[in-house]
Design an enzyme around this catalytic site. Structure first.
Site, PDB file in Angstrom:
ATOM      1  N   CYS A  41       0.820  -1.210   0.000  1.00  0.00           N
ATOM      2  CA  CYS A  41       0.000   0.000   0.000  1.00  0.00           C
ATOM      3  C   CYS A  41       0.858   1.266   0.000  1.00  0.00           C
ATOM      4  CB  CYS A  41      -0.912   0.018   1.221  1.00  0.00           C
ATOM      5  SG  CYS A  41      -2.093  -1.330   1.279  1.00  0.00           S
TER       6      CYS A  41
ATOM      7  N   ASP B 139     -20.741  11.886 -14.563  1.00  0.00           N
ATOM      8  CA  ASP B 139     -22.136  11.624 -14.176  1.00  0.00           C
ATOM      9  C   ASP B 139     -22.231  10.788 -12.911  1.00  0.00           C
ATOM     10  OD1 ASP B 139     -21.192   9.220 -15.148  1.00  0.00           O
ATOM     11  OD2 ASP B 139     -22.764   8.963 -16.657  1.00  0.00           O
TER      12      ASP B 139
END
Length: 224
Positions: A47, A140
């Site tokens: 990570c 959107d």
């Protein structure tokens, strides 16, 4: 099932604490494209390398109207402390600031809601860990693409940037993207576009590859 949000689904409009304060997800996204990344716990090796690479590439994503946001199952306090390690990994001053927020998910509410837990990989307590999910949302706020990696495999951020370019191009132009496409390469004309219409849509020319079948479906045009 990891990566349970399906293409075309609207991003959930959750509220969450993050490293930049409390946000409502849709308000944070605004009219931008966005990428939501999930992570196993903070202070983990893969990570840290991923967030470091994302921080380096942040100007490229910003240039393309893309906001990044991360989700990890630790507290905001842990996220801020971890951010220092990420900046130090990049050879930068070890500050708490990264060019994107990290969502707090101590109770795993969001990873469960979004289907991000990987039942095949477990931590030392036997609890399923968070898979490395990539959700890309359009302006959107609908899901355009998802990619799922196991917790032990780091993501390719150059590929994520490439698919952003692909998605933005096909959102604006009636084209498809061929294998291993790179920015500036030719694209493909959609098979649903008649030949005469294609000539008008793509004034740089349409080039057809001859095939044994005689079918003219491999139609290329310079990138619009």
């Amino acid at each position: 099932m990891p990566g349970g949000l399906l293409p075309g689904a609207e991003a959930p409009n959750f509220e969450a604490n993050t490293t930049i304060g409390r946000i409502r997800f849709h308000n944070y996204l605004g009219d931008s494209w966005s990428i939501l990344f999930s992570h196993p716990p903070d202070f983990t090796p893969v990570c840290t390398t991923e967030l470091g690479r994302a921080a380096k590439l942040a100007p490229e994503f910003t240039k393309r109207n893309v906001k990044m946001i991360y989700l990890s199952i630790d507290s905001v306090e842990d996220h801020l402390a971890w951010s220092k390690d990420v900046n130090a990994y990049n050879g930068e001053e070890p500050t708490e600031k990264l060019p994107f927020p990290i969502i707090e998910d101590k109770n795993r509410d969001f990873v469960i809601q979004l289907g991000m837990l990987d039942p095949a990989e477990k931590d030392e307590k036997g609890t399923p860990v968070t898979a490395r999910v990539v959700f890309i949302f359009g302006t959107d706020k609908k899901l355009k693409l998802s990619i799922l990696y196991p917790a032990t495999t780091g993501r390719n951020f150059d590929e994520i940037l490439r698919v952003i370019l692909c998605l933005q191009l096909i959102a604006e132009k009636r084209v498809a993207i061929p294998v291993n496409w790179k920015n500036g390469d030719s694209v493909m004309v959609l098979p649903t576009i008649p030949e005469e219409e294609a000539k008008k849509l793509f004034p740089k020319g349409v080039f057809i590859k001859d095939l044994p079948s005689g079918k003219k479906y491999l139609r290329y045009t310079p990138q619009p």
